[in-house]
Enzyme design. Structure first.
Site, PDB file in Angstrom:
ATOM      1  N   ARG A 181       0.958  -1.397  -0.180  1.00 40.86           N
ATOM      2  CA  ARG A 181       0.160  -0.083   0.028  1.00 40.86           C
ATOM      3  C   ARG A 181       0.800   1.138  -0.148  1.00 40.86           C
ATOM      4  NH1 ARG A 181      -4.699   1.708   4.418  1.00 40.86           N
ATOM      5  NH2 ARG A 181      -5.191   3.727   3.564  1.00 40.86           N
ATOM      6  N   ASN A 231     -10.761  -4.353  -1.220  1.00 41.91           N
ATOM      7  CA  ASN A 231     -10.758  -3.335  -2.451  1.00 41.91           C
ATOM      8  C   ASN A 231      -9.532  -3.913  -3.436  1.00 41.91           C
ATOM      9  OD1 ASN A 231     -12.355  -1.172  -1.413  1.00 41.91           O
ATOM     10  ND2 ASN A 231     -10.769  -0.681   0.102  1.00 41.91           N
ATOM     11  N   CYS A 255     -19.095  -2.099   0.728  1.00 40.81           N
ATOM     12  CA  CYS A 255     -18.282  -0.772   1.078  1.00 40.81           C
ATOM     13  C   CYS A 255     -19.044  -0.531   2.265  1.00 40.81           C
ATOM     14  CB  CYS A 255     -18.293  -0.161  -0.241  1.00 40.81           C
ATOM     15  SG  CYS A 255     -17.249   1.326   0.171  1.00 40.81           S
ATOM     16  N   HIS A 268     -16.615   3.354  -5.044  1.00 47.12           N
ATOM     17  CA  HIS A 268     -15.896   4.535  -4.564  1.00 47.12           C
ATOM     18  C   HIS A 268     -16.042   5.699  -5.649  1.00 47.12           C
ATOM     19  CE1 HIS A 268     -12.610   2.456  -1.580  1.00 47.12           C
ATOM     20  NE2 HIS A 268     -13.996   2.518  -1.134  1.00 47.12           N
ATOM     21  N   TYR A 323     -14.338  10.187  -2.066  1.00 47.77           N
ATOM     22  CA  TYR A 323     -13.586   9.628  -3.192  1.00 47.77           C
ATOM     23  C   TYR A 323     -13.531  10.566  -4.407  1.00 47.77           C
ATOM     24  CZ  TYR A 323     -12.263   5.608  -0.432  1.00 47.77           C
ATOM     25  OH  TYR A 323     -11.987   4.582   0.671  1.00 47.77           O
TER      26      TYR A 323
END
Length: 421
Positions: free
Chosen positions: A90, A144, A164, A194, A244
C-alpha cells in the site's frame, strides 16, 4: 451458522467481532472462523475476539487457523478482507504515482490498478476453494478495489456480493444531522464503488420524502467539510458525492497535499503496531477507541445486515451493495458491477430502479467502467500492454506518456506479486 473471515488477522477484525457480538439476534453465528497466514497476528486478534464474545455473552465459538481449506469447509458465508502485500505494498501504491504527478491512492488511479492486479488472482483462487468446500456459500467481498474484485468473482460464476462502508457512513451521518434514526434514512445511492453520489435522502424507505434539499440547505457546511470540498460546489451539484470524488474534482490540489505529508499507509502501519500491542493485553475485552481511526467505520453493521439477509435470518430489506448492473443503469453493460440500493434476499441482490442519472455523473461512471473492464482484463491475463491500456483509459491518467511511465513503475514495484512479470 458458520461464518469464515479470510484475512481474519487484520486489525479491522475486532470491529467485525464487536458487531457479531452486539447483533447476534440478527445474525446468530454459532461458529466464526478467522483465517490468516500471519500466525502471530492471528493469535493476537483471535484472543481479543474470544474475549469480546465472552464479555458480551455471545455463545458462539471462535476458531483461528492458517488453513484456508479447513477454514471454509461448511461455511455458510465467507467474508474477504485481505490485503495482498500488506501495508508495504500500500505504501508503494500511494507514493510512486506521485512521482508522475498523479494521485497516489490504493483504490483508484494507478495505485488502485496495482492493487487490483495483485488481488484478483488471489481472490479467485480463494473463491474456487470456497466453491469446492460448499457451492452454496455466499462470498461477501470487502477487499478493495471492491468493484473490480466483485466483477471478477461474478464473472467466474461465484455467489458473490461486494460491500463498502461509504453508504452506511453517509446514512449514519445524515441521520444524526436530521435528528432521526438511521433506519429511517434511505439513500438514493448510485455509481460505482468509490465513485458514487447520494442523489436523494429519503425518510421511511425508497418512496419516502426526499429531504436532501433541506439537508444541504441546513447542513451543507458540515457535509462539505467532511468531503473536504467547497460548500459552493456541493450546492451547485445538488447531490452529495462520495469523498473519493475529491480525487477527481480536486486532483491537482490532492497531489500537492499528498506530496507534503506522510502517506496514509505509513500512518496505518504505525496505528496497526499500536493496535496489535493492545490486542495482546489479556485484560482488553472490547475494541479500543484507536480502532475507530483505522477506517472501516460501521463495517460490522453493514456486514451483519448483508449476511443476515443473504442467509435468510433477517437484515434490512434494502441495502447498498456492489452487484451486476442488469439494466439498472442503461448506459452501462449488464455485466458491469455497480453500487446501488438493492433488495436483498436468499437469492441475492436485486437492484432497485434508479432515476435517470445526470450526464455529469453518468459520463464519469461510463469512463471508469471502461477502465475497470480493462483493469480486470489485465488482472486476469497480464501483460504490459494491458496494464498500459487500463491506465490510458483511467480519467486520472489519460495521457500516453503518463500511462507509459506509470506502467513501468507499477510493474517494477509489484513484480513479486505478478506471475507474468
Amino acid at each position: 451458522m458458520k461464518l469464515t473471515v479470510v484475512g481474519g488477522g487484520s486489525t479491522y477484525t475486532p470491529e467485525l467481532i464487536d458487531g457479531f457480538a452486539r447483533l447476534r439476534d440478527t445474525l446468530p453465528v454459532e461458529e466464526l472462523v478467522l483465517v490468516d497466514p500471519a500466525a502471530e497476528r492471528l493469535e493476537l486478534v483471535g484472543g481479543l475476539a474470544r474475549r469480546i464474545f465472552a464479555r458480551q455473552g455471545h455463545p458462539g465459538r471462535i476458531v483461528t487457523t492458517h488453513d484456508l481449506d479447513a477454514g471454509v469447509e461448511g461455511a455458510d458465508a465467507v467474508l474477504l478482507q485481505l490485503r495482498v502485500g500488506g501495508q508495504a505494498a500500500r505504501e508503494m501504491d500511494e507514493t510512486w504515482p506521485l512521482e508522475c504527478g498523479c494521485v497516489g491512492q490504493e483504490t483508484t488511479g494507478a495505485g488502485g490498478l496495482a492493487k487490483a492486479l495483485r488481488t484478483v488472482p488471489v481472490v479467485l483462487d480463494i473463491a474456487e476453494r470456497v466453491r469446492r468446500a460448499n457451492p452454496d456459500a455466499w462470498i461477501i467481498d470487502f477487499t478493495n478495489p471492491v468493484g473490480i474484485v466483485t466483477r471478477a468473482l461474478l464473472q467466474a460464476g461465484h455467489k458473490a456480493v461486494g460491500l463498502c462502508n461509504v453508504a452506511i457512513g453517509f446514512q449514519r451521518k445524515f441521520a444524526a444531522l436530521l435528528g432521526v434514526s438511521p433506519t429511517d434514512v434511505h439513500l438514493d445511492h448510485v455509481g460505482l464503488n468509490h465513485l458514487t453520489w447520494e442523489t436523494g435522502v429519503r425518510l421511511g424507505g425508497p418512496t419516502g420524502e426526499d429531504v436532501l434539499p433541506r439537508l444541504l440547505a441546513e447542513h451543507g457546511g458540515a457535509v462539505a467539510e467532511d468531503l473536504r470540498l467547497p460548500r459552493t460546489l456541493v450546492e451547485r451539484l445538488g447531490v452529495v458525492p462520495s469523498y473519493y470524488l475529491r480525487y477527481f474534482y480536486a486532483h491537482d490540489e490532492v497531489v500537492r497535499e499528498l506530496r507534503t505529508k506522510p502517506s496514509r499507509a505509513a500512518e496505518v502501519a504505525e496505528m496497526e503496531r499500536r493496535l496489535l500491542a493492545m490486542y495482546g493485553d489479556p485484560a482488553l475485552d472490547e475494541k479500543p477507541e484507536l480502532l475507530a481511526k483505522r477506517g472501516g467505520a460501521y463495517y460490522s453493521e453493514a456486514a451483519v445486515d448483508l449476511a443476515a439477509a443473504l442467509l435468510g435470518g433477517g437484515g434490512s430489506p434494502y441495502q447498498v451493495v456492489n452487484t451486476h448492473n442488469r439494466g439498472t443503469l442503461p448506459f452501462l453493460p449488464d455485466d458491469a458491477v455497480i453500487e446501488v440500493q438493492a433488495a436483498i434476499g436468499a437469492k441475492g441482490p436485486a437492484p432497485l430502479p434508479v432515476p435517470s442519472v445526470d450526464p455529469l455523473h453518468a459520463g464519469l461512471v461510463a469512463n471508469v467502467t471502461a477502465y475497470e473492464d480493462l483493469a480486470l482484463d489485465a488482472a486476469l491475463r497480464g501483460g504490459r500492454d494491458r496494464v498500459f491500456r487500463a491506465l490510458l483509459a483511467h480519467p486520472l491518467v489519460g495521457q500516453y506518456a503518463l500511462a507509459d511511465a506509470l506502467t513501468d513503475q507499477l510493474i517494477a514495484h509489484n513484480r513479486e506479486h505478478l506471475a507474468w512479470a
